[in-house]
Design a protein around this motif. Structure first.
Motif, PDB file in Angstrom:
ATOM      1  N   ILE A 117      -2.595 -10.328   7.650  1.00 44.02           N
ATOM      2  CA  ILE A 117      -1.552  -9.621   8.393  1.00 44.02           C
ATOM      3  C   ILE A 117      -1.408  -8.235   7.789  1.00 44.02           C
ATOM      4  CG2 ILE A 117       0.909  -9.537   8.901  1.00 44.02           C
ATOM      5  CD1 ILE A 117       0.948 -12.532   9.013  1.00 44.02           C
ATOM      6  N   LYS A 118      -1.412  -7.225   8.658  1.00 46.11           N
ATOM      7  CA  LYS A 118      -1.204  -5.844   8.220  1.00 46.11           C
ATOM      8  C   LYS A 118      -0.032  -5.279   8.991  1.00 46.11           C
ATOM      9  CE  LYS A 118      -5.949  -4.820   6.943  1.00 46.11           C
ATOM     10  NZ  LYS A 118      -7.055  -3.882   7.047  1.00 46.11           N
ATOM     11  N   PRO A 137      -0.478  -2.459  -6.156  1.00 50.36           N
ATOM     12  CA  PRO A 137      -0.716  -1.633  -4.962  1.00 50.36           C
ATOM     13  C   PRO A 137      -2.202  -1.347  -4.772  1.00 50.36           C
ATOM     14  CG  PRO A 137       1.011  -0.674  -6.346  1.00 50.36           C
ATOM     15  CD  PRO A 137       0.415  -1.820  -7.105  1.00 50.36           C
ATOM     16  N   ALA A 138      -2.569  -1.271  -3.494  1.00 56.94           N
ATOM     17  CA  ALA A 138      -3.965  -0.945  -3.165  1.00 56.94           C
ATOM     18  C   ALA A 138      -4.220   0.517  -3.440  1.00 56.94           C
ATOM     19  CB  ALA A 138      -4.238  -1.278  -1.703  1.00 56.94           C
ATOM     20  N   THR A 198      -0.322  -5.537   3.265  1.00 53.07           N
ATOM     21  CA  THR A 198      -1.329  -6.468   3.745  1.00 53.07           C
ATOM     22  C   THR A 198      -1.046  -7.822   3.121  1.00 53.07           C
ATOM     23  OG1 THR A 198      -2.981  -4.706   3.874  1.00 53.07           O
ATOM     24  CG2 THR A 198      -3.802  -6.962   3.874  1.00 53.07           C
ATOM     25  N   ILE A 199      -1.036  -8.830   3.943  1.00 51.96           N
ATOM     26  CA  ILE A 199      -0.875 -10.198   3.457  1.00 51.96           C
ATOM     27  C   ILE A 199      -2.180 -10.915   3.768  1.00 51.96           C
ATOM     28  CG2 ILE A 199       0.400 -12.344   3.664  1.00 51.96           C
ATOM     29  CD1 ILE A 199       2.762 -10.632   4.667  1.00 51.96           C
ATOM     30  N   GLY A 220       0.831  -1.194   0.000  1.00 55.69           N
ATOM     31  CA  GLY A 220       0.000   0.000   0.000  1.00 55.69           C
ATOM     32  C   GLY A 220       0.860   1.236   0.000  1.00 55.69           C
ATOM     33  N   GLN A 221       0.232   2.355   0.218  1.00 53.73           N
ATOM     34  CA  GLN A 221       0.967   3.616   0.275  1.00 53.73           C
ATOM     35  C   GLN A 221       1.643   3.747   1.635  1.00 53.73           C
ATOM     36  OE1 GLN A 221      -2.120   6.401  -0.549  1.00 53.73           O
ATOM     37  NE2 GLN A 221      -2.162   5.967  -2.723  1.00 53.73           N
ATOM     38  N   ASP A 222       2.644   4.586   1.711  1.00 55.46           N
ATOM     39  CA  ASP A 222       3.376   4.863   2.951  1.00 55.46           C
ATOM     40  C   ASP A 222       4.053   3.626   3.531  1.00 55.46           C
ATOM     41  OD1 ASP A 222       2.485   7.486   2.758  1.00 55.46           O
ATOM     42  OD2 ASP A 222       0.714   7.104   4.000  1.00 55.46           O
TER      43      ASP A 222
END
Length: 151
Positions: free
Chosen positions: A107-108, A149-150, A99-100, A93-95
């Motif tokens: 898992i985040k 990417p999300a 996330t798995i 994701g950004q920053d």
């Protein structure tokens, strides 16, 4: 709580328990307001106090059950990570967040952090340390299955 103590209490006070249950059912069936629940709670509390079971014992038992349940869930989640590592997908994701996701485990976390949030079958298991070998292997295998990417 000892089962033998409870059995002995029931055998010695069966008449009191039966009368309390009859009153309880009568109150629950006849009284149709919030008052019925207040009376029911009073009757149950009176039986517990009369039996010698303290609030501390109840709290301790609830705490033990909660701890045991969480330990079992954590063990199940760890076993599921081993089984589902090949099905896990890694999403950046950004920053630096990632996330798995696998069929039962999510898992985040954030890149560079040593902590991740683990969810098993929709139940949050809290923050786990990435030093755990199973989690590290799960993350590494999931990175091989990276997705877009999300947004």
């Amino acid at each position: 709580m000892n089962i033998e103590v409870i059995k002995e209490f029931v055998m010695q006070n069966w008449l009191v328990i039966v009368v309390a249950l009859i009153i309880l059912f009568f109150v629950l069936n006849v009284v149709k307001t919030v008052l019925k629940w207040a009376i029911a709670i009073i009757i149950i509390a009176a039986l517990l106090i009369y039996s010698g079971i303290s609030i501390d014992q109840i709290k301790q038992t609830v705490s033990e059950v909660q701890t045991s349940t969480m330990d079992t869930l954590k063990k199940e989640a760890t076993n599921m990570m081993v089984k589902e590592a090949s099905k896990a997908t890694y999403t950046k994701g950004q920053d630096g967040q990632f996330t798995i996701t696998s069929p039962n485990v999510e898992i985040k976390g954030t890149a560079g952090s040593n902590k991740v949030n683990v969810t098993f079958r929709g139940i949050s298991l809290g923050e786990w340390n990435l030093d755990n070998e199973t989690i590290r292997t799960f993350v590494d295998q999931a990175k091989g299955n990276i997705t877009a990417p999300a947004s």
